[in-house]
Design an enzyme around this catalytic site. Structure first.
Site, mmCIF file in Angstrom:
data_model
loop_
_atom_site.group_PDB
_atom_site.id
_atom_site.type_symbol
_atom_site.label_atom_id
_atom_site.label_comp_id
_atom_site.label_asym_id
_atom_site.label_seq_id
_atom_site.Cartn_x
_atom_site.Cartn_y
_atom_site.Cartn_z
ATOM 1 C CE LYS A 41 -4.110 -2.333 2.278
ATOM 2 N NZ LYS A 41 -5.161 -2.091 3.487
ATOM 3 C CE1 TYR A 74 -9.350 -3.101 0.362
ATOM 4 C CE2 TYR A 74 -8.352 -1.257 -0.627
ATOM 5 C CZ TYR A 74 -8.258 -2.180 0.155
ATOM 6 O OH TYR A 74 -7.168 -2.653 0.686
ATOM 7 C CG ASN A 130 -3.731 -2.147 6.855
ATOM 8 O OD1 ASN A 130 -3.654 -2.029 5.670
ATOM 9 N ND2 ASN A 130 -4.727 -2.869 7.461
ATOM 10 C CG HIS A 159 -5.351 -6.239 -0.188
ATOM 11 N ND1 HIS A 159 -6.817 -6.297 0.496
ATOM 12 C CD2 HIS A 159 -5.591 -7.311 -1.253
ATOM 13 C CE1 HIS A 159 -7.353 -7.400 -0.269
ATOM 14 N NE2 HIS A 159 -6.653 -7.896 -1.272
ATOM 15 C CD GLU A 193 -8.830 -9.282 -3.360
ATOM 16 O OE1 GLU A 193 -9.906 -9.009 -2.665
ATOM 17 O OE2 GLU A 193 -7.805 -9.597 -3.161
HETATM 18 P P1 ATP Z 1 -7.052 -5.865 3.443
HETATM 19 O O1 ATP Z 1 -8.438 -6.212 2.855
HETATM 20 O O2 ATP Z 1 -6.452 -4.653 3.065
HETATM 21 O O3 ATP Z 1 -6.069 -7.057 3.147
HETATM 22 P P2 ATP Z 1 -8.023 -6.887 5.924
HETATM 23 O O4 ATP Z 1 -8.854 -7.876 5.013
HETATM 24 O O5 ATP Z 1 -7.245 -7.220 7.136
HETATM 25 O O6 ATP Z 1 -7.021 -5.829 5.074
HETATM 26 P P3 ATP Z 1 -10.547 -5.194 5.606
HETATM 27 O O7 ATP Z 1 -11.697 -5.524 6.874
HETATM 28 O O8 ATP Z 1 -10.935 -6.136 4.640
HETATM 29 O O9 ATP Z 1 -9.053 -5.812 6.472
HETATM 30 O O10 ATP Z 1 -10.550 -3.830 5.460
HETATM 31 C C1 ATP Z 1 -9.901 -3.513 4.383
HETATM 32 C C2 ATP Z 1 -8.955 -2.239 4.603
HETATM 33 O O11 ATP Z 1 -9.648 -1.068 5.180
HETATM 34 C C3 ATP Z 1 -8.061 -2.443 5.888
HETATM 35 O O12 ATP Z 1 -6.888 -3.175 5.327
HETATM 36 C C4 ATP Z 1 -7.728 -1.118 6.231
HETATM 37 O O13 ATP Z 1 -6.913 -0.353 5.478
HETATM 38 C C5 ATP Z 1 -8.852 -0.337 6.168
HETATM 39 N N1 ATP Z 1 -9.590 -0.439 7.437
HETATM 40 C C6 ATP Z 1 -10.377 -1.655 7.998
HETATM 41 N N2 ATP Z 1 -10.997 -1.387 8.880
HETATM 42 C C7 ATP Z 1 -10.510 0.105 9.274
HETATM 43 C C8 ATP Z 1 -11.130 1.070 10.227
HETATM 44 N N3 ATP Z 1 -11.850 0.662 11.385
HETATM 45 N N4 ATP Z 1 -10.736 2.285 10.184
HETATM 46 C C9 ATP Z 1 -9.961 2.752 8.940
HETATM 47 N N5 ATP Z 1 -9.388 1.837 8.215
HETATM 48 C C10 ATP Z 1 -10.110 0.660 8.088
HETATM 49 MG MG MG Z 2 -9.981 -7.571 3.272
#
Ligand code: ATP
Ligand code: MG
Length: 140
Positions: free
Chosen positions: A11, A51, A114, A117, A128
């Protein structure tokens, strides 16, 4: 147990801090093979579409803004149980909860920024990978 592919995105917070190589080392040390990789800047439309599953969530708008704020590196990782294995290598979404040694524990700035992804199921991995790559771009 099977050989499979998963989609990874390094990211903007990580590309900005020059962490592509450090993250790729963690991926390769875990036994995953980077079989395709490209650096690009997501458009607003691409980030929104990618997303789309989160479009009702309160963080959706900020997430799209963050994901388009700088270059990303999209990559296809191949290996045994690649989807689950890469989720483990990444660590929990919130770096405060991520296990020591994981990418997010070491590099993530916040729950949003974070660093990586990873696909969360084999079905989503197929969708994806197809979003960014054609079959001829995967070189195993
Ligand atoms: P990713 O899909 O990026 O691999 P993930 O599956 O661990 O991460 P998801 O729940 O799918 O997490 O959320 C997608 C992305 O949205 C997260 O990686 C993060 O960048 C962002 N995100 C998730 N929860 C929050 C939150 N509470 N506040 C801000 N951003 C968030
Ligand atoms: Mg995810």
């Amino acid at each position: 147990m099977s050989n499979e592919c998963t989609l990874s995105i390094i990211k903007p917070d990580a590309t900005r801090r020059n962490l592509t190589g450090a993250i790729n080392k963690k991926i390769e040390d875990a036994g995953l093979h980077i079989v395709a990789q490209k650096r690009l800047r997501l458009t607003d439309d691409q980030a929104k579409k990618f997303y789309d599953v989160h479009k009702e969530r309160p963080f959706y708008k900020d997430l799209v803004k963050f994901m388009t704020s700088g270059p990303v590196v999209v990559q296809v990782l191949e290996g045994k149980d690649a989807v689950a294995l890469y989720r483990k290598v990444m660590g929990a979404t919130n770096p405060a909860n991520a296990e020591a040694g994981t990418i997010r524990a070491e590099f993530a700035e916040s729950i949003e920024a974070n660093s990586v992804h990873g696909s969360d199921s084999t079905d989503n991995a197929k969708r994806e990978v197809g979003f960014f790559f054609s079959e001829t771009e995967l070189v195993g």
